[in-house]
Design an enzyme around this catalytic site. Structure first.
Site, PDB file in Angstrom:
ATOM      1  N   THR A  10       7.055 -17.715   4.663  1.00 56.62           N
ATOM      2  CA  THR A  10       7.083 -18.050   6.039  1.00 56.62           C
ATOM      3  C   THR A  10       5.843 -17.460   6.561  1.00 56.62           C
ATOM      4  O   THR A  10       6.238 -17.483   7.897  1.00 56.62           O
ATOM      5  CB  THR A  10       7.843 -16.433   6.268  1.00 56.62           C
ATOM      6  OG1 THR A  10       7.792 -16.223   6.015  1.00 56.62           O
ATOM      7  CG2 THR A  10       9.729 -17.181   5.752  1.00 56.62           C
ATOM      8  N   LEU A  12       1.452 -16.981   7.370  1.00 61.89           N
ATOM      9  CA  LEU A  12       0.412 -16.661   5.988  1.00 61.89           C
ATOM     10  C   LEU A  12      -0.545 -15.853   6.517  1.00 61.89           C
ATOM     11  O   LEU A  12      -0.505 -14.707   7.551  1.00 61.89           O
ATOM     12  CB  LEU A  12      -0.759 -18.264   6.007  1.00 61.89           C
ATOM     13  CG  LEU A  12      -1.049 -19.022   8.196  1.00 61.89           C
ATOM     14  CD1 LEU A  12      -2.000 -17.970   7.890  1.00 61.89           C
ATOM     15  CD2 LEU A  12      -0.730 -19.808   7.605  1.00 61.89           C
ATOM     16  N   ALA A  99       1.430 -20.195  -7.124  1.00 60.76           N
ATOM     17  CA  ALA A  99       0.033 -19.917  -7.350  1.00 60.76           C
ATOM     18  C   ALA A  99      -0.594 -18.004  -6.815  1.00 60.76           C
ATOM     19  O   ALA A  99      -1.305 -18.207  -6.728  1.00 60.76           O
ATOM     20  CB  ALA A  99      -0.567 -20.884  -6.327  1.00 60.76           C
ATOM     21  N   ASP A 100       0.147 -17.751  -6.014  1.00 64.92           N
ATOM     22  CA  ASP A 100       0.500 -16.290  -5.124  1.00 64.92           C
ATOM     23  C   ASP A 100       0.149 -15.342  -6.330  1.00 64.92           C
ATOM     24  O   ASP A 100      -0.984 -14.376  -6.400  1.00 64.92           O
ATOM     25  CB  ASP A 100       1.005 -15.983  -3.973  1.00 64.92           C
ATOM     26  CG  ASP A 100       2.609 -16.178  -4.623  1.00 64.92           C
ATOM     27  OD1 ASP A 100       3.479 -16.629  -5.548  1.00 64.92           O
ATOM     28  OD2 ASP A 100       3.487 -15.585  -3.738  1.00 64.92           O
ATOM     29  N   ASP A 120       3.977  -7.624  -5.388  1.00 64.14           N
ATOM     30  CA  ASP A 120       3.711  -8.622  -4.482  1.00 64.14           C
ATOM     31  C   ASP A 120       5.145  -8.303  -3.968  1.00 64.14           C
ATOM     32  O   ASP A 120       5.725  -9.324  -4.742  1.00 64.14           O
ATOM     33  CB  ASP A 120       3.239  -9.834  -5.003  1.00 64.14           C
ATOM     34  CG  ASP A 120       3.182 -10.378  -3.084  1.00 64.14           C
ATOM     35  OD1 ASP A 120       3.144 -10.231  -2.492  1.00 64.14           O
ATOM     36  OD2 ASP A 120       2.510 -11.626  -3.467  1.00 64.14           O
ATOM     37  N   SER A 123       8.291 -12.260   0.809  1.00 64.85           N
ATOM     38  CA  SER A 123      10.212 -12.482   0.563  1.00 64.85           C
ATOM     39  C   SER A 123      10.636 -12.185  -0.815  1.00 64.85           C
ATOM     40  O   SER A 123      11.925 -12.211  -0.944  1.00 64.85           O
ATOM     41  CB  SER A 123      10.021 -14.409   1.642  1.00 64.85           C
ATOM     42  OG  SER A 123       9.309 -14.446   2.404  1.00 64.85           O
TER      43      SER A 123
END
Length: 244
Positions: A10, A12, A99-100, A120, A123
């Site tokens: 949601t 960036l 990817a994160d 992390d 969401s």
């Protein structure tokens, strides 16, 4: 000048670099007409864009359209990899890893080669373990705070509550407390498991990133807050690939 973007489901985060010097950073919403409005006129000086994203294809297209209007710079997406610089992914099919997660692990690996845990809290909450040899031991994916709140709002219509995001874990005495204390209680149980896992695997460092990082730290997660961990990994990988 280069633009680096960490695009979640949601929101960036972005940073502008010039010769490895960070000039500006900011955040935005992928639902906005211009998710990069906080970059202002600086974005028109961008000559290259590197992106790490787990956003849907619709939102990724929206981001690409916004970038095309703002700056005519080439855009490159960076995805998960099998290995890099001693860090080895546990996934057999690395295309299935967000990817994160890979970029956060790589950002951590550069500074914490004595073994670490990355939490992390976005969401979704992702937890990844990496040992002293650089081997990714695997991890977990759990619903994040906002995801759980949305589920209770939409799937349990008669539960009305104010999502005040309290950190108390004692039994609630009204519906609002029952929900918010219950979510904190669940997070506390997760934190206990993360601490036990880190001890079991002999991992000395615990790094926390994502929008709800401070909430988890407030609930007792004994980690170091690294809000730009994904961007750190992305920037390092981009620099390594550019130098080849």
């Amino acid at each position: 000048m280069k633009l680096f973007i960490d695009a979640g489901n949601t929101r960036l985060k972005w940073c502008l670099d010039d010769q490895d010097c960070t000039l500006a950073t900011g955040t935005g919403s992928l639902e906005d007409e211009n998710p990069l409005s906080s970059a202002g006129e600086l974005i028109r000086q961008v000559r290259g864009v590197a992106i790490s994203t787990v956003a849907s294809e619709e939102r990724r297209t929206h981001l690409m359209d916004s970038l095309a209007k703002l700056c005519p710079a080439p855009v490159k997406f960076y995805w998960s990899e099998q290995s890099r610089n001693g860090l080895v992914n546990a996934y057999q099919d690395v295309s299935r890893m967000g990817a994160d997660r890979w970029h956060a692990m790589y950002g951590a690996w550069l500074d914490h080669k004595q073994g670490f845990v990355v939490v992390d809290a976005g969401s979704a909450v992702t937890i990844d373990y990496v040992d002293t040899s650089g081997q990714h031991l695997g991890g977990y994916i759990l619903p994040g705070l906002q995801m759980m709140l949305r589920s209770l709002r939409t799937d349990a219509a008669r539960i009305w509550f104010d999502p005040d995001q309290g950190l108390a874990t004692d039994p609630g005495r009204n519906t609002g407390e029952c929900v918010n204390h219950g979510l904190a209680w669940l997070s506390g149980a997760m934190i206990e498991r993360v601490i036990a896992d880190a001890r079991k695997h002999g991992l000395s460092d615990l790094l926390v990133t994502g929008g709800d990082a401070n909430r988890l730290i407030g609930l007792g997660l004994p980690g170091t807050h690294r809000p730009d961990l994904v961007l750190s990994g992305l920037r390092a990988i981009h620099a390594e690939d550019s130098s080849e």
